[in-house]
Write a protein that holds these residues in place. Structure first.
Motif, mmCIF file in Angstrom:
data_model
loop_
_atom_site.group_PDB
_atom_site.id
_atom_site.type_symbol
_atom_site.label_atom_id
_atom_site.label_comp_id
_atom_site.label_asym_id
_atom_site.label_seq_id
_atom_site.Cartn_x
_atom_site.Cartn_y
_atom_site.Cartn_z
ATOM 1 N N GLY A 388 0.810 -1.210 0.000
ATOM 2 C CA GLY A 388 0.000 0.000 0.000
ATOM 3 C C GLY A 388 0.836 1.250 0.000
ATOM 4 N N LYS A 389 1.945 1.254 0.754
ATOM 5 C CA LYS A 389 2.738 2.464 0.903
ATOM 6 C C LYS A 389 3.637 2.718 -0.292
ATOM 7 N N TYR A 392 0.261 4.584 -2.334
ATOM 8 C CA TYR A 392 -0.462 5.745 -1.833
ATOM 9 C C TYR A 392 0.250 7.069 -2.043
ATOM 10 N N LEU A 395 -0.711 8.134 -5.487
ATOM 11 C CA LEU A 395 -2.104 8.551 -5.585
ATOM 12 C C LEU A 395 -2.371 9.798 -4.750
ATOM 13 N N LYS A 396 -1.585 9.996 -3.716
ATOM 14 C CA LYS A 396 -1.794 11.110 -2.795
ATOM 15 C C LYS A 396 -1.593 12.458 -3.487
ATOM 16 N N ILE A 478 -8.872 4.230 -3.202
ATOM 17 C CA ILE A 478 -8.810 5.635 -2.776
ATOM 18 C C ILE A 478 -9.239 5.742 -1.316
ATOM 19 N N ASP A 480 -8.893 3.398 0.965
ATOM 20 C CA ASP A 480 -7.756 2.889 1.748
ATOM 21 C C ASP A 480 -6.677 3.962 1.888
ATOM 22 N N MET A 481 -6.456 4.676 0.790
ATOM 23 C CA MET A 481 -5.458 5.738 0.830
ATOM 24 C C MET A 481 -5.863 6.827 1.825
ATOM 25 N N TRP A 484 -5.250 5.694 5.236
ATOM 26 C CA TRP A 484 -3.797 5.699 5.462
ATOM 27 C C TRP A 484 -3.309 7.111 5.770
#
Length: 882
Positions: A388-389, A392, A395-396, A478, A480-481, A484
């Motif tokens: 995930g990291k 993200y 996408l961030k 999104i 999940d992001m 996070w």
């Protein structure tokens, strides 16, 4: 004379001879057989009618398919009845030929031939009746081998598709794993596999199921049961093991292909009831996951685990170019080169390419692109281990590019809703207002407009997706992001356990740090432990099974501003401790079982929003309670059990009250309400007229003065025969300019709804169960409004039309109309409606879905051939069973 005598006796001798033979019985029994045939045919008709009734119930209500033997019997019965009826019609002339008491005939050969037919048909009818006893008339229809799923054109997945499809052809391969980063295209690839099954001939029964993180086995079991026909009323009450047994009993007899999307840990196929694929049963399981270790646990042979890689530079740029637009790339000579740098920072991840590509579509200068590259590179430097990291931070970028902290806080707030949840726009904005995320505005309307502006900006940034009927949703990655990001924040601490089937109040180590908590869509019944949450500002408890909230539960939440208890039908009373929520501004009690409001609510001096919609059991509100909410801006009472007239007088003292929703249960109640100043000074958004019993006529134009009325519904107004239209109404005065949605249901004596001509911006029209309705727009009534006729733009904004169970409806309007915005039409159980007023401009530039029972659209009449030619390319028939 001898010759003459011989000639005259010859016919008599012939007749006597025929009568003397065994065929005489056909003449002698002719009349009796005719009477018997008539009686037997009548019985057969009754038996056929009864059987058809059973078949209709099975097909329409139970969605079953009639048995072949029943279909054959009905067809044979129809033929026999038609043949017998013809013989019966022909019988009088043959009866007239009978003589000597019916034992002889003046035309014996003809009578014998006819008598044989009658006797034979009589026996056939008797036999048919004896064979018409069916214990069952229908059974469940066979399920399709594969169901097509919606898909879009893809870039760069061809080789991966070929690898998976090649593995599927190998007999020794039973389980295939697809793995890779989140957003890399695994689900898209699995979607392509599913649709390939749909488009080709095979002997697999294809099942699509999504596992997700929470309760994967139970969730997959329910989806499998739905696909193989096991899901029914009793299914949900079964234990996991009982469900597994039922699934196994069906699948062990089938050759199946289970397409299992999004598993996060080893998935126990056996515990779910799925037979393990073998060469003997020929079945397959294809799954997707973000984790390689899960792949190895499910399928140790790495040759059968296929990694979906990120796109190579060339294909990545192609995908990015599709989303950003070639026009943007040509705006300046430097932008194309800068775009390559952006694509490089996306590292070929399709979801990042799509999201950032859309975000950059409006950036027309090199400096904007240079800034984008800088931000992306800074985010990449902060990458931490973990799938995930790695994604993200990329996408961030869309999150970082939001205009200010307010936009970012509003975005993060959306993650409080469950995965794949369709969020109502207005509900979301009202929560933002309650939390204090928006600017302070003198008028609530301005604050709401700001909220909807932010929603539009989040949709433009691809951080929210537009859904149907004024709703939005977050893509699961999104979301999940967002969680996070909130987890990494020093200022925000979210506790989100929504849609995870919690049965008890959850535990946490540091409640004091939590600022927002969502326990939506669980099965929690009792809240009996005090939560020390001094910083909590939002608490979502909606869609649970709440029965008891202890009195002290809210004692340690002094900062709580938003409390949502929506859809807890078993919650009959509020704890008196709710008075401790001295900061509360937003309280949603809609669709709860609350029977009375406690007087302790008077302590909520800051309350601005109170939702009591669909609290049907609410019968008591203490006097002066509503008027004590001196800052109240929104009061929703549609379908509230407590009469709105009883609080309208108190509303007069609420100077900040802006928004109302109301239900009226009689014309006199509506008339009395219109005497109050607040009735017209407030923005009444929703009005429901229900169970009118005191009036056959209603002047609907009284509601036209409500300038902000968006939704209007009339239901179960059984005595209502006429909705009047003012003769002297003029354009721009007294029109329903804000009305967007109209619903009419079970108004049995209503013949038309011509008044909707005064709703020029109507988008949704739903009419069902109005069994006396004959037309939508009456030409006669339209003529009464002389000054508007010829200047109408009927249904120019209409997007969706639903007509259901209207047995007398013959027409919508007497002339063809353009319907330029029409997207969907659903017509069911309207047997008299044979013509739609669609002209060649209907649904121009978009696809139009017409829903109805199979074959209905074949009877649709068109205005002219050019209309039909223009309309058909946009027309998608969709069959509705039952």
């Amino acid at each position: 004379m001898g010759n003459i005598f011989s000639i005259s006796l010859d016919p008599i001798i012939t007749r006597c001879w025929d009568c003397a033979t065994g065929q005489a019985s056909y003449i002698c029994n002719l009349e009796d057989n005719l009477h018997a045939l008539q009686a037997e045919v009548a019985g057969l008709k009754g038996l056929r009618s009864d059987l058809m009734s059973r078949v209709r119930i099975a097909e329409d209500e139970q969605q079953l398919k009639r048995l072949n033997q029943v279909e054959g019997w009905l067809s044979r019965a129809e033929t026999l009845i038609n043949d017998a009826d013809q013989l019966i019609v022909q019988s009088p002339q043959h009866v007239e030929n009978l003589c000597m008491g019916g034992c002889c005939s003046t035309h014996p050969r003809s009578s014998i031939k006819f008598g044989k037919k009658i006797a034979k048909k009589l026996q056939e009818v008797k036999d048919q009746k004896e064979n018409g006893d069916f214990s069952d008339v229908a059974s469940k229809p066979p399920l399709p081998s594969a169901t097509e799923r919606p898909s879009e054109p893809t870039v760069g997945l061809e080789s991966n598709f070929n690898k998976v499809w090649s593995c599927l052809q190998k007999e020794q391969v039973g389980i295939i794993g697809i793995y890779g980063l989140g957003g890399v295209g695994k689900t898209t690839l699995l979607n392509q596999i599913n649709n390939k099954f749909h488009d080709t001939t095979h002997d697999y029964h294809v099942i699509w199921a999504v596992a997700s993180q929470d309760r994967p086995i139970e969730r997959v079991q329910d989806q499998i049961a739905e696909r193989i026909g096991l899901s029914n009323e009793g299914w949900k009450s079964k234990s996991l093991d009982e469900k597994a047994e039922g699934i196994f009993q069906v699948l062990c007899k089938k050759k199946f292909a289970l397409l299992l999307d999004d598993i996060w840990e080893w998935f126990d196929l056996t515990r779910a009831g799925v037979p393990l694929p073998t060469q003997q049963n020929g079945s397959k399981v294809i799954f997707t996951t973000r984790r390689l270790d899960v792949c190895c646990q499910m399928q140790p042979n790495m040759d059968n685990n296929i990694r979906v890689e990120c796109l190579p530079p060339g294909k990545a740029f192609k995908l990015f170019e599709e989303k950003v637009g070639s026009e943007t790339l040509r705006m300046h000579p430097d932008i194309s080169k800068l775009a390559e740098a952006v694509v490089e920072e996306c590292a070929g991840l399709p979801l990042a390419l799509i999201t950032i590509g859309r975000a950059m579509a409006s950036k027309k200068t090199p400096r904007e692109w240079e800034y984008a590259i800088e931000v992306l590179r800074q985010s990449a430097a902060s990458v931490l281990p973990g799938v995930g990291k790695e994604m993200y931070p990329k996408l961030k970028f869309s999150y970082d590019c939001l205009p200010d902290e307010r936009f970012r806080s509003c975005f993060l707030y959306c993650s409080l809703y469950p995965e794949d949840y369709l969020i109502d726009d207005d509900e979301l904005v009202d929560c933002w207002i309650g939390e204090g995320l928006l600017d302070e505005h003198t008028y609530l309307r301005n604050a709401r407009n700001q909220g909807h502006f932010i929603i539009g900006s989040l949709i433009d940034a691809c951080l929210l997706e537009k859904g149907p009927y004024g709703r939005v949703k977050m893509h699961d990655v999104i979301r999940d992001m967002a969680l996070w990001i909130a987890g990494e924040s020093e200022n925000e601490r979210f506790f989100v356990k929504s849609g995870v089937q919690l049965k008890e109040q959850p535990k946490a180590k540091k409640w004091e740090e939590v600022t927002r908590m969502s326990l939506r869509k669980n099965q929690i019944e009792n809240l009996t432990e005090i939560l020390e949450c001094p910083n909590l500002r939002t608490l979502f408890l909606s869609s649970n099974d709440l029965k008891v909230i202890m009195d002290d539960f809210f004692n340690s939440m002094p900062m709580l501003r938003v409390l949502d208890l929506f859809n807890n039908m078993n919650l009959e009373e509020l704890p008196v401790g709710i008075a401790k929520l001295v900061s509360l501004e937003h309280l949603n009690l809609s669709q709860t079982g609350i029977k009375k409001l406690p007087v302790e609510l008077k302590a909520l001096a800051k309350l601005k929003y109170l939702n009591l919609e669909r609290t049907c059991d609410l019968k008591m509100i203490p006097q002066q309670l509503i008027s004590s909410f001196s800052k109240l801006q929104v009061l929703k009472m549609e379908e509230c059990g407590y009469g709105c007239l009883l609080v309208l007088e108190e509303m007069e003292h609420l100077k900040y009250l802006n928004v109302l929703t109301l239900t009226f249960r009689s014309a006199s109640e509506l008339e009395k309400a219109s005497r109050f100043n607040k009735f017209f000074s407030c923005a009444i958004e929703h009005v429901s007229l229900q169970h009118f019993r005191d009036s056959r006529s209603l002047n609907i134009m009284a509601l036209a003065k409500l300038q902000h009325l968006c939704v209007l519904s009339l239901s179960s107004c059984m005595d209502l025969e006429e909705v009047k239209i003012e003769r002297n109404i003029t354009e721009g005065a007294g029109c329903f300019h804000s009305l967007r949605s109209v619903t009419l249901s079970d108004c049995n004596h209503l013949r038309d709804v011509s008044w909707v001509i005064f709703a020029p911006h109507l988008e949704h029209l739903w009419i069902y169960g109005c069994i006396g309705l004959e037309e939508i727009i009456s030409e006669e009534k339209l003529g009464e409004v002389a000054e508007l006729k010829g200047n109408l733009n009927l249904f120019s904004k209409l997007k969706r039309l639903l007509l259901h169970r209207l047995p007398k409806l013959k027409t919508m309007y007497h002339h063809a109309l353009p319907f330029p915005q029409l997207k969907q039409v659903c017509i069911m159980e309207c047997p008299m409606l044979k013509k739609l007023p669609l002209n060649s401009n209907s649904a121009k530039g978009q696809r139009l879905i017409i829903e109805g029972k199979e074959g209905w659209w074949k009877d649709v009449e068109w205005e002219d051939e050019s209309t039909k030619i223009a309309f058909l390319p946009t027309f998608i028939p969709r069959i509705i069973k039952g």
